[in-house]
Design an enzyme around this catalytic site. Structure first.
Site, PDB file in Angstrom:
ATOM      1  N   ARG A  57       0.835  -1.202   0.000  1.00 60.50           N
ATOM      2  CA  ARG A  57       0.000   0.000   0.000  1.00 60.50           C
ATOM      3  C   ARG A  57       0.874   1.259   0.000  1.00 60.50           C
ATOM      4  O   ARG A  57       1.757   1.412   0.851  1.00 60.50           O
ATOM      5  CB  ARG A  57      -0.886  -0.004   1.244  1.00 60.50           C
ATOM      6  N   GLU A  72     -12.988 -21.087  28.563  1.00 60.56           N
ATOM      7  CA  GLU A  72     -11.956 -21.845  29.273  1.00 60.56           C
ATOM      8  C   GLU A  72     -11.253 -20.980  30.328  1.00 60.56           C
ATOM      9  O   GLU A  72     -10.058 -21.112  30.586  1.00 60.56           O
ATOM     10  CB  GLU A  72     -10.900 -22.438  28.321  1.00 60.56           C
TER      11      GLU A  72
END
Length: 400
Positions: free
Chosen positions: A284, A379
Site C-alpha cells: 500500500r 476456558e
C-alpha cells in the site's frame, strides 16, 4: 548509510523468516516442523478459501470433520484407541496453524479432542473408549462437552444440572449454555451434580428429552457453533457414567488440556493478523511511499513481532514441560492469560495498518480480533486466571 531492499509482500516464506528474529524455528525438531507444514498446507487449501464467507454467513463447515480426522489432529496427543499419539508440542503447532485459519476451526478441534475425547480417554471405561474414541478420532462421530450453565460460568461448582438414580438408570435434568458443537454432535459429555458429587455422563444427543438450541446473532466465532442444552428427565443407562471421574477434577482436567491448546492457538490468529498487516503495508502506497516506510507503521510492526516472539517462546516452553510431565496448571493459566491478551492487541493493531480496508472480511485481522474476544472468555476469563495466579502467589484464594 541506508539501502532500499524492500521485502516482497508476496514472498511469505521470506517474511516469516525475517519475523523469526530469535530463531525459534531452530528449536523445533524436523518431525515438529513437518507436522506444522502439513497442517499449514491443510489450512491454506481447506480453510482460507472459504473462511470469510463462512464467518459472514455464520456457518460452520461440518464437512471438515472427517478431513481433520484424516489430517490427524482430532485427539492428536491422546494414545491408543485409534488416536494419533503425537506430542504436546506437535499438537500445539497444529493448534497454532489451525487458528491462523480461524479460531472457530481450532475450537472444533479443541472441543472434539481435548474436551470430549480427552474426558473419555482419561475418565472412561475401556468399553467406552473402544466404542467412541476411534470413530471420534476419524471425525465420524462428533462430540461436545456440557459444563457451563446459564447461571454457572466461572463458578462450575454452582451447577444445577442434576442426575439422580432410578433403579439401575440415571435421570438427568437441567440446562447447559455455551456448549460447542452440540447441534451437530452425536454425543455430549455432560457434567452433573449427583448425591455422590459431580459426575460425568456420556449422553447421546438423540436421547428422548435432550433438546438443543443453537445460539444465533453472534458478533464473534461466527464460523463456529455454540448451543444451549436442556435435559427434560433424560434417562441414561448405568453404562453412560464415566466411572473414574468424581468431583470437579474431571471437567477441570479437560479444561486444562483445552487451555493448553489456546496458549498456542491464539498465536496463530495473532501471527496471521500481523502477516496480513505486513504484506499490506509493503504493497500500500501513500504520499508516494509504501506505508511500511513510515516510522509509526514500523513501530506497530515491531511491537507485534516482539509479542509474537515472546508468546511463541512461552507456548513452546509449556509444550516441552507438558511432554516432560512437569507442567503445572498454574503455568497454563499464565500462558492463557498472557497470550490471549497479547493476541487481541496484535489483531487490533494490525487492523489499524489496513485502515478502512481493514473492516472488510477479505482481510483477516478484524475477524481474528472479534473471535479472540470469545477465546478470551471461554476456558477461564482473564479474571479467573488472574485469581488462579494470585492464589499461587499469595496462598490466599480470592474467588469468594
Amino acid at each position: 548509510m541506508t539501502s532500499d531492499a524492500r521485502r516482497d509482500p508476496d514472498d511469505i516464506d521470506a517474511l516469516r523468516a525475517a519475523s523469526d528474529v530469535l530463531g525459534i524455528d531452530e528449536l523445533l525438531s524436523d518431525e515438529e516442523r513437518a507436522t506444522r507444514t502439513r497442517v499449514r498446507a491443510f489450512v491454506d487449501a481447506e480453510i482460507r478459501p472459504g473462511i470469510g464467507d463462512w464467518f459472514d454467513r455464520g456457518h460452520f463447515p461440518a464437512e471438515l470433520a472427517p478431513k481433520l480426522g484424516a489430517l490427524g489432529v482430532l485427539g492428536m496427543n491422546l494414545d491408543g484407541y485409534g488416536c494419533p499419539s503425537r506430542s504436546s508440542v506437535e499438537y500445539g503447532l497444529a493448534a497454532l496453524e489451525l487458528e491462523a485459519g480461524d479460531s472457530g476451526i481450532r475450537t472444533f478441534v479443541s472441543v472434539q479432542g481435548s474436551l470430549a475425547m480427552g474426558s473419555i480417554h482419561r475418565w472412561g471405561s475401556d468399553e467406552q473408549r473402544q466404542e467412541w474414541l476411534p470413530r471420534m478420532a476419524r471425525g465420524e462421530v462428533i462430540g461436545s462437552f456440557g459444563l457451563t450453565e446459564p447461571g454457572a460460568g466461572s463458578d462450575p461448582s454452582a451447577m444445577r444440572t442434576y442426575a439422580r438414580r432410578n433403579g439401575e438408570d440415571w435421570i438427568l435434568t437441567g440446562s447447559k449454555r455455551w456448549i460447542g458443537l452440540a447441534s451437530i454432535a452425536q454425543l455430549t459429555v455432560v457434567w452433573a451434580q449427583t448425591d455422590d458429587g459431580v459426575r460425568g455422563f456420556l449422553v447421546p444427543t438423540d436421547a428422548p428429552g435432550f433438546h438443543v438450541k443453537q445460539l444465533e446473532r453472534k458478533g464473534s466465532m461466527r464460523a463456529s457453533i455454540q448451543t444451549e442444552l436442556h435435559f427434560d428427565a433424560v434417562r441414561l443407562p448405568a453404562s453412560a457414567l464415566l466411572p473414574d471421574a468424581r468431583g470437579l477434577r474431571g471437567p477441570f482436567s479437560a479444561l486444562t488440556e483445552a487451555r493448553y491448546g489456546i496458549v498456542w492457538g491464539v498465536m496463530g490468529a495473532a501471527r496471521d493478523s500481523y502477516e496480513a498487516a505486513l504484506r499490506y503495508s509493503l504493497a500500500r502506497e501513500q504520499f508516494g511511499r509504501p506505508i511500511a516506510a513510515f516510522q509509526l507503521t514500523q513501530q506497530k510492526l515491531v511491537d507485534m513481532v516482539v509479542e509474537l516472539q515472546k508468546g511463541a517462546l512461552l507456548a513452546l516452553h509449556l509444550g516441552r514441560r507438558k511432554d516432560a510431565g512437569t507442567l503445572d496448571p498454574v503455568q497454563i493459566s499464565l500462558g492463557k492469560l498472557s497470550n490471549v491478551r497479547e493476541a487481541i492487541a496484535i489483531a487490533r493493531e494490525a487492523r489499524t495498518i489496513l485502515g478502512g480496508n481493514g473492516v472488510l472480511l477479505e482481510h483477516s485481522p478484524i475477524r481474528h480480533a472479534a473471535n479472540l474476544e470469545s477465546v478470551r472468555t471461554y476456558e477461564g476469563t482473564d479474571e479467573v486466571h488472574t485469581l488462579i495466579l494470585g492464589q499461587h502467589l499469595t496462598g490466599i484464594p480470592a474467588f469468594r
